[in-house]
Design an enzyme around this catalytic site. Structure first.
Site, PDB file in Angstrom:
ATOM      1  N   ARG A 294       0.837  -1.209   0.000  1.00  0.00           N
ATOM      2  CA  ARG A 294       0.000   0.000   0.000  1.00  0.00           C
ATOM      3  C   ARG A 294       0.871   1.259   0.000  1.00  0.00           C
ATOM      4  O   ARG A 294       0.435   2.344  -0.365  1.00  0.00           O
ATOM      5  CB  ARG A 294      -0.971  -0.017   1.197  1.00  0.00           C
ATOM      6  CG  ARG A 294      -1.940   1.145   1.220  1.00  0.00           C
ATOM      7  CD  ARG A 294      -3.216   0.873   2.001  1.00  0.00           C
ATOM      8  NE  ARG A 294      -3.012   0.131   3.224  1.00  0.00           N
ATOM      9  CZ  ARG A 294      -2.534   0.645   4.366  1.00  0.00           C
ATOM     10  NH1 ARG A 294      -2.212   1.925   4.441  1.00  0.00           N
ATOM     11  NH2 ARG A 294      -2.387  -0.118   5.438  1.00  0.00           N
TER      12      ARG A 294
ATOM     13  N   TYR B  64     -17.201  13.333 -16.896  1.00  0.00           N
ATOM     14  CA  TYR B  64     -17.646  11.939 -16.856  1.00  0.00           C
ATOM     15  C   TYR B  64     -18.686  11.745 -15.732  1.00  0.00           C
ATOM     16  O   TYR B  64     -18.550  12.331 -14.652  1.00  0.00           O
ATOM     17  CB  TYR B  64     -16.416  11.049 -16.640  1.00  0.00           C
ATOM     18  CG  TYR B  64     -16.727   9.613 -16.346  1.00  0.00           C
ATOM     19  CD1 TYR B  64     -17.477   8.846 -17.225  1.00  0.00           C
ATOM     20  CD2 TYR B  64     -16.266   9.014 -15.179  1.00  0.00           C
ATOM     21  CE1 TYR B  64     -17.765   7.523 -16.947  1.00  0.00           C
ATOM     22  CE2 TYR B  64     -16.536   7.689 -14.900  1.00  0.00           C
ATOM     23  CZ  TYR B  64     -17.301   6.956 -15.788  1.00  0.00           C
ATOM     24  OH  TYR B  64     -17.590   5.656 -15.510  1.00  0.00           O
TER      25      TYR B  64
ATOM     26  N   ASP C 175      -8.292  16.153 -16.320  1.00  0.00           N
ATOM     27  CA  ASP C 175      -8.452  14.741 -16.676  1.00  0.00           C
ATOM     28  C   ASP C 175      -8.101  14.628 -18.163  1.00  0.00           C
ATOM     29  O   ASP C 175      -8.836  15.110 -19.022  1.00  0.00           O
ATOM     30  CB  ASP C 175      -9.899  14.311 -16.402  1.00  0.00           C
ATOM     31  CG  ASP C 175     -10.135  12.829 -16.663  1.00  0.00           C
ATOM     32  OD1 ASP C 175      -9.451  12.277 -17.552  1.00  0.00           O
ATOM     33  OD2 ASP C 175     -11.006  12.234 -16.011  1.00  0.00           O
TER      34      ASP C 175
ATOM     35  N   LYS D 156      -8.318   3.182 -19.944  1.00  0.00           N
ATOM     36  CA  LYS D 156      -8.667   3.549 -21.326  1.00  0.00           C
ATOM     37  C   LYS D 156      -7.432   3.454 -22.225  1.00  0.00           C
ATOM     38  O   LYS D 156      -6.876   2.388 -22.363  1.00  0.00           O
ATOM     39  CB  LYS D 156      -9.310   4.934 -21.339  1.00  0.00           C
ATOM     40  CG  LYS D 156     -10.350   5.143 -20.238  1.00  0.00           C
ATOM     41  CD  LYS D 156     -11.502   4.163 -20.324  1.00  0.00           C
ATOM     42  CE  LYS D 156     -12.489   4.417 -19.204  1.00  0.00           C
ATOM     43  NZ  LYS D 156     -13.411   3.310 -18.991  1.00  0.00           N
TER      44      LYS D 156
HETATM   45  C1  LIG Z   1     -12.781  10.930 -18.621  1.00  0.00           C
HETATM   46  C2  LIG Z   1     -12.876   9.829 -17.609  1.00  0.00           C
HETATM   47  N1  LIG Z   1     -12.323  10.008 -16.393  1.00  0.00           N
HETATM   48  C3  LIG Z   1     -12.390   9.064 -15.440  1.00  0.00           C
HETATM   49  C4  LIG Z   1     -13.036   7.865 -15.679  1.00  0.00           C
HETATM   50  C5  LIG Z   1     -13.105   6.822 -14.592  1.00  0.00           C
HETATM   51  O1  LIG Z   1     -12.212   5.796 -14.887  1.00  0.00           O
HETATM   52  P1  LIG Z   1     -12.372   4.315 -14.294  1.00  0.00           P
HETATM   53  O2  LIG Z   1     -13.528   3.686 -14.993  1.00  0.00           O
HETATM   54  O3  LIG Z   1     -11.046   3.691 -14.624  1.00  0.00           O
HETATM   55  O4  LIG Z   1     -12.594   4.443 -12.841  1.00  0.00           O
HETATM   56  C6  LIG Z   1     -13.608   7.621 -16.924  1.00  0.00           C
HETATM   57  C7  LIG Z   1     -14.303   6.368 -17.205  1.00  0.00           C
HETATM   58  O5  LIG Z   1     -14.896   6.178 -18.242  1.00  0.00           O
HETATM   59  C8  LIG Z   1     -13.524   8.640 -17.916  1.00  0.00           C
HETATM   60  O6  LIG Z   1     -14.090   8.481 -19.125  1.00  0.00           O
END
Ligand SMILES: Cc1ncc(COP(=O)(O)O)c(C=O)c1O
Length: 401
Positions: A61, A115, A188, A213
């Protein structure tokens, strides 16, 4: 490491990540270290690792060598001083917000079409803990400036390319607005990836990725990464140590393997996405196409400057004319090559219905206010031969009439 920093991004992507020499040999690929704990001959050394004065690991951790390799790679690709990996993109978003001071009594300004789970995190969980969020249209710089002036927020949070409406954020201008009012600027960068833009160079304090992704790219590992300065990394590490949303070594290894081909994959994703967007724009059943590479996109000129006029990302959204859930479901059930699946950034083409998946946590009214209609479809365009992707979309659009 210094030599690598001189190399171009695609070279860095292939080589980034620790290649730790052993006394007699050096593995060319970082090993997967499943060990939860670590042994030292001298207790003094173990004590030094705890104190941070001796290099090493004590407990997974607190850090793991395979995870460190991914963190180093992410920092190199985004041009940051340090990175931390998390069990998912959402764990990364949450920890980043906490690390920059999202606490009871503080405020956050965020893009209104972030998101869905990020929206819910801010609007529900963090709100219930006393953090107020104001959602704004970040393409309206005056609105962002006004919200920051009024609230003096702890953070301004945006997505470089928003999910699923593909709005493009003017990162340099937003960084200025955030800093002018003492806010940390969090970006992000999941949709753009460091191949299109590196937000830290434009003034961002924190870059977040859902590594699930494009970084991983193969739909086989859930993960998140935060890249930042050495000072903020310390704050983030304090959050991670007590919240424990750590990435496991198996996942770190899979994501790191994906990173090696990221620039190659992104080039093909972007090339295919542009061709699909052009084709959709001409399709009689499509009312509107959202893609920053199209001249019709409201931030096309900004996207050209931000991404240096080459690529515009691998995601294309479109409104199916006069359609609701029933027709979108028929479209998805008619697909033979593209997969109706709840993710993006994989090598294969994926179709998602935001109203029932990524933005399900929002009420119909909230979705309508943001502009996510009942006929909106999001495509994550894969790296297949583009004629095959278009052929499949063509037959499915005919079949769902
Ligand atoms: C732009 C964006 N940020 C964060 C996330 C969250 O990622 P995770 O599904 O790996 O938790 C996503 C998920 O689709 C996303 O599209």
């Amino acid at each position: 490491m210094n030599d690598l920093e001189m190399c171009r991004l695609a070279t860095r992507a292939v080589h980034a990540g620790t290649r730790t020499p052993r006394p007699d040999f050096t593995p060319a690929v970082v090993p997967i270290h499943p060990s939860v704990t670590y042994l030292y001959d001298q207790m003094e050394n173990l004590d030094g690792v705890f104190a941070g004065t001796h290099p090493g690991y004590v407990y997974s951790r607190y850090g793991n060598p395979t995870v460190t390799a991914l963190e180093e790679a992410a920092a190199i690709l985004e041009g940051g001083e340090a990175a931390l990996a998390f069990a998912s993109g959402m764990a990364a978003v949450h920890a980043a917000l906490l690390a920059v001071g999202a606490r009871a009594g503080s405020t956050v300004v965020a893009a209104q079409d972030v998101y869905g789970a990020t929206y819910a995190l801010l609007d529900k969980l963090l709100r219930s803990q006393g953090v107020e969020t104001r959602f704004v249209d970040v393409t309206d710089l005056q609105a962002v400036e006004a919200a920051c002036a009024e609230l003096q927020p702890a953070a301004l949070l945006v997505e470089t390319i928003s999910n699923p409406l593909l709005k493009v954020a003017d990162l340099a201008a937003l960084a200025q607005a955030a800093h002018h009012h003492g806010a940390a600027f969090l970006v992000d960068n999941t949709f753009a990836t460091p191949c299109l833009v590196q937000p830290l160079a434009l003034g961002a304090d924190v870059v977040i990725h859902s590594a699930t992704k494009y970084l991983g790219g193969h739909g086989d590992a859930l993960g998140g990464v935060v890249v930042t300065s050495a000072a903020l990394h310390k704050e983030l590490f304090e959050v991670l140590k007590v919240t424990g949303g750590n990435l496991g070594p198996q996942e770190a290894w899979l994501v790191l393997r994906g990173v090696k081909t990221l620039p190659l994959r992104m080039r093909q994703h972007c090339k295919n996405a542009l061709a699909v967007a052009w084709w959709l724009e001409e399709h009689p059943q499509v009312r509107r196409v959202y893609y920053p590479g199209l001249a019709s996109h409201p931030q096309h000129a900004l996207a050209g400057r931000l991404f240096q006029g080459q690529d515009y990302g691998g995601v294309v959204s479109f409104d199916l004319a006069e359609a609701g859930q029933e027709r979108v479901f028929r479209l998805f059930e008619s697909l033979r090559l593209c997969l109706p699946a709840t993710t993006l950034g994989d090598v294969c083409t994926l179709a998602l219905y935001p109203a029932h998946a990524s933005h399900r946590a929002l009420s119909a009214e909230e979705r309508a206010r943001i502009g996510i209609g009942d006929g909106l479809v999001r495509l994550s365009v894969g790296i297949e031969v583009v004629e095959d992707i278009i052929g499949d979309l063509a037959q499915a659009l005919d079949a769902c009439l």
